[in-house]
Design a protein around this motif. Structure first.
Motif, mmCIF file in Angstrom:
data_model
loop_
_atom_site.group_PDB
_atom_site.id
_atom_site.type_symbol
_atom_site.label_atom_id
_atom_site.label_comp_id
_atom_site.label_asym_id
_atom_site.label_seq_id
_atom_site.Cartn_x
_atom_site.Cartn_y
_atom_site.Cartn_z
ATOM 1 N N PHE A 165 -15.187 3.706 -3.302
ATOM 2 C CA PHE A 165 -15.340 3.192 -1.960
ATOM 3 C C PHE A 165 -15.780 4.244 -1.145
ATOM 4 C CE2 PHE A 165 -10.830 1.924 -4.199
ATOM 5 C CZ PHE A 165 -11.337 0.919 -4.161
ATOM 6 N N PRO A 166 -16.980 4.013 -0.990
ATOM 7 C CA PRO A 166 -17.451 4.544 0.035
ATOM 8 C C PRO A 166 -16.990 5.123 1.193
ATOM 9 C CG PRO A 166 -19.114 3.950 -1.524
ATOM 10 C CD PRO A 166 -17.620 2.999 -1.459
ATOM 11 N N ILE A 167 -16.205 3.981 1.740
ATOM 12 C CA ILE A 167 -15.695 4.365 3.557
ATOM 13 C C ILE A 167 -14.795 5.426 3.275
ATOM 14 C CG2 ILE A 167 -13.640 2.577 2.766
ATOM 15 C CD1 ILE A 167 -15.621 2.844 6.390
ATOM 16 N N LEU A 168 -13.983 6.125 2.379
ATOM 17 C CA LEU A 168 -12.946 6.347 2.047
ATOM 18 C C LEU A 168 -13.574 8.210 2.679
ATOM 19 C CD1 LEU A 168 -10.514 5.314 -1.024
ATOM 20 C CD2 LEU A 168 -10.170 5.303 1.553
ATOM 21 N N ALA A 169 -14.525 8.821 2.057
ATOM 22 C CA ALA A 169 -15.247 9.457 1.764
ATOM 23 C C ALA A 169 -15.818 9.716 3.061
ATOM 24 C CB ALA A 169 -16.900 9.430 0.979
ATOM 25 N N GLU A 170 -16.678 8.621 4.045
ATOM 26 C CA GLU A 170 -17.231 9.050 5.500
ATOM 27 C C GLU A 170 -15.352 9.319 6.087
ATOM 28 O OE1 GLU A 170 -18.982 4.997 6.529
ATOM 29 O OE2 GLU A 170 -20.042 4.930 5.115
ATOM 30 N N ARG A 171 -14.206 8.534 5.405
ATOM 31 C CA ARG A 171 -13.240 8.411 6.703
ATOM 32 C C ARG A 171 -12.471 9.921 5.404
ATOM 33 N NH1 ARG A 171 -12.264 3.961 10.159
ATOM 34 N NH2 ARG A 171 -14.458 3.586 10.160
ATOM 35 N N ARG A 172 -12.808 10.984 5.111
ATOM 36 C CA ARG A 172 -11.471 11.367 4.026
ATOM 37 C C ARG A 172 -11.116 12.468 5.074
ATOM 38 N NH1 ARG A 172 -15.992 14.685 0.702
ATOM 39 N NH2 ARG A 172 -17.266 13.121 1.263
ATOM 40 N N ASN A 173 -11.602 12.726 5.878
ATOM 41 C CA ASN A 173 -10.421 14.330 7.038
ATOM 42 C C ASN A 173 -9.833 12.827 7.988
ATOM 43 O OD1 ASN A 173 -11.237 15.965 5.590
ATOM 44 N ND2 ASN A 173 -13.198 15.905 7.001
ATOM 45 N N GLN A 174 -9.596 12.015 8.221
ATOM 46 C CA GLN A 174 -8.814 10.787 9.309
ATOM 47 C C GLN A 174 -7.471 10.348 8.727
ATOM 48 O OE1 GLN A 174 -11.326 7.120 9.903
ATOM 49 N NE2 GLN A 174 -8.582 6.264 10.948
ATOM 50 N N LEU A 175 -6.749 10.908 9.127
ATOM 51 C CA LEU A 175 -5.596 10.361 9.158
ATOM 52 C C LEU A 175 -4.821 8.836 8.911
ATOM 53 C CD1 LEU A 175 -2.533 12.046 12.127
ATOM 54 C CD2 LEU A 175 -3.268 12.740 9.406
ATOM 55 N N SER A 176 -4.173 8.433 7.627
ATOM 56 C CA SER A 176 -4.573 7.137 6.649
ATOM 57 C C SER A 176 -3.824 6.454 7.346
ATOM 58 C CB SER A 176 -3.718 7.014 5.329
ATOM 59 O OG SER A 176 -2.219 7.534 5.313
ATOM 60 N N ARG A 209 1.058 -1.316 -0.224
ATOM 61 C CA ARG A 209 0.082 -0.155 -0.225
ATOM 62 C C ARG A 209 1.351 1.405 -0.137
ATOM 63 N NH1 ARG A 209 -2.345 -4.376 2.364
ATOM 64 N NH2 ARG A 209 -1.645 -3.840 4.622
ATOM 65 N N ARG A 210 1.439 1.576 1.225
ATOM 66 C CA ARG A 210 1.947 2.880 1.193
ATOM 67 C C ARG A 210 1.543 3.924 0.827
ATOM 68 N NH1 ARG A 210 7.650 0.690 -2.731
ATOM 69 N NH2 ARG A 210 8.397 -1.705 -1.778
ATOM 70 N N VAL A 211 0.912 4.091 1.763
ATOM 71 C CA VAL A 211 -0.081 5.201 2.302
ATOM 72 C C VAL A 211 1.201 6.722 2.754
ATOM 73 C CG1 VAL A 211 -2.142 4.544 1.718
ATOM 74 C CG2 VAL A 211 -1.345 4.367 3.878
ATOM 75 N N ILE A 212 0.331 7.785 3.291
ATOM 76 C CA ILE A 212 1.702 8.416 3.168
ATOM 77 C C ILE A 212 0.633 8.964 5.139
ATOM 78 C CG2 ILE A 212 2.698 10.803 3.450
ATOM 79 C CD1 ILE A 212 3.813 8.752 1.279
ATOM 80 N N SER A 213 1.321 7.917 5.802
ATOM 81 C CA SER A 213 0.285 7.927 7.200
ATOM 82 C C SER A 213 0.144 9.364 8.017
ATOM 83 C CB SER A 213 0.824 7.271 8.361
ATOM 84 O OG SER A 213 1.889 5.933 7.944
ATOM 85 N N PRO A 214 1.093 9.868 7.941
ATOM 86 C CA PRO A 214 0.399 11.507 8.342
ATOM 87 C C PRO A 214 -0.174 12.603 7.667
ATOM 88 C CG PRO A 214 3.328 11.198 8.686
ATOM 89 C CD PRO A 214 2.405 9.350 7.630
ATOM 90 N N LEU A 215 -0.985 12.128 6.352
ATOM 91 C CA LEU A 215 -1.901 12.357 5.665
ATOM 92 C C LEU A 215 -2.905 11.862 6.405
ATOM 93 C CD1 LEU A 215 0.596 13.556 2.569
ATOM 94 C CD2 LEU A 215 0.252 15.079 4.344
ATOM 95 N N THR A 216 -3.378 13.180 5.363
ATOM 96 C CA THR A 216 -5.436 12.124 5.423
ATOM 97 C C THR A 216 -5.001 11.680 3.753
ATOM 98 O OG1 THR A 216 -6.386 14.453 4.401
ATOM 99 C CG2 THR A 216 -5.534 14.187 6.766
ATOM 100 N N VAL A 217 -7.357 11.216 4.615
ATOM 101 C CA VAL A 217 -7.014 10.432 3.397
ATOM 102 C C VAL A 217 -7.316 11.114 2.272
ATOM 103 C CG1 VAL A 217 -9.372 9.159 2.670
ATOM 104 C CG2 VAL A 217 -8.148 8.496 4.804
ATOM 105 N N ALA A 218 -8.209 12.624 2.290
ATOM 106 C CA ALA A 218 -8.299 13.414 1.549
ATOM 107 C C ALA A 218 -6.577 14.088 0.385
ATOM 108 C CB ALA A 218 -9.185 14.513 1.622
#
Length: 239
Positions: A121-132, A85-94
């Motif tokens: 992926f509707p769950i991403l919309a729900e968590r758009r402001n959450q840290l990845s 995956r390698r998402v950027i953890s300190p950044l939000t979903v958006a």
């Protein structure tokens, strides 16, 4: 869309790919299966410009791309979703999604692009402001795919998208890939779950020790007793 001809790649003097050739047609899902260490990820990384080729050719929509910088290949429309995956953890979903757009050279922001990802992926919309970094593994995989989609890929390369995910999440991710393909997106898939990969793909190849040993229609390979004997044991549990 993507043609690989006699590709050879070496790491520290050890041959990882030995004259690999395959072709991914526009609009199809092509899957590459094989044991760990066979060269699957190396092939994706070579196509993406992450590792150099010793010899052979890589053509993207008829144009040679071997030797190009990875970011230029991505901006041309060949975009990879990496293993892990390698998402950027300190950044939000958006923010991760916006980064995917910017990294592919699509500066600025278009709400329609993000809305398409949120619809997939509707769950991403729900968590758009959450840290990845606070997302579950499955949600991070969805985010990694969504981030790649923000670059508007012409072909999407995925490296082990089911790795470490629960079966219900694996099915959700693969259903999304099928939807994307039906919408016209070409997909090259490296996947440990051989049975699910072959059930999803149009065409497929089996790689062992850096060489293609089987290639053809996925429906033919899934019925091949040799392929089934070697690769379906673990996948049966997951499928």
């Amino acid at each position: 869309m993507l043609t690989i001809e006699n590709l050879a790649v070496a790491y520290k003097g050890i041959m990882a790919l030995r004259g690999v050739s395959l072709s991914v047609a526009k609009g199809e899902i092509f899957t590459l299966i094989g044991p760990n260490g066979a060269g699957k990820s190396t092939m994706l990384n070579a196509a993406s410009g992450i590792v150099p080729a010793m010899s052979g050719r890589i053509l993207f929509d008829g144009e040679p791309i071997q030797g190009r910088a990875a970011h230029l290949i991505a901006r041309a429309g060949l975009i990879q979703v990496p293993e892990g995956r390698r998402v950027i953890s300190p950044l939000t979903v958006a923010e991760n999604l916006a980064l995917g757009r910017e990294a592919a050279g699509r500066r600025g922001s278009e709400a329609s692009d993000i809305d398409e990802v949120y619809e997939l992926f509707p769950i991403l919309a729900e968590r758009r402001n959450q840290l990845s970094g606070q997302l579950s593994g499955g949600q991070q995989q969805m985010l990694a795919i969504g981030r790649a989609l923000m670059g508007k890929p012409r072909i999407l390369l995925l490296d082990e998208p089911s790795l470490g995910l629960a079966p219900v999440i694996v099915r959700e991710v693969f259903d999304a890939l099928i939807r994307l393909n039906r919408g016209g997106l070409t997909i090259l898939l490296v996947e440990q779950n051989a049975k699910l990969a072959l059930q999803t793909a149009h065409n497929a190849a089996v790689i062992e020790q850096g060489r293609i040993v089987h290639q053809g229609a996925a429906s033919d390979l899934i019925d091949d007793p040799v392929v089934a004997d070697h690769y379906f044991g673990r996948a049966e549990v997951m499928a």
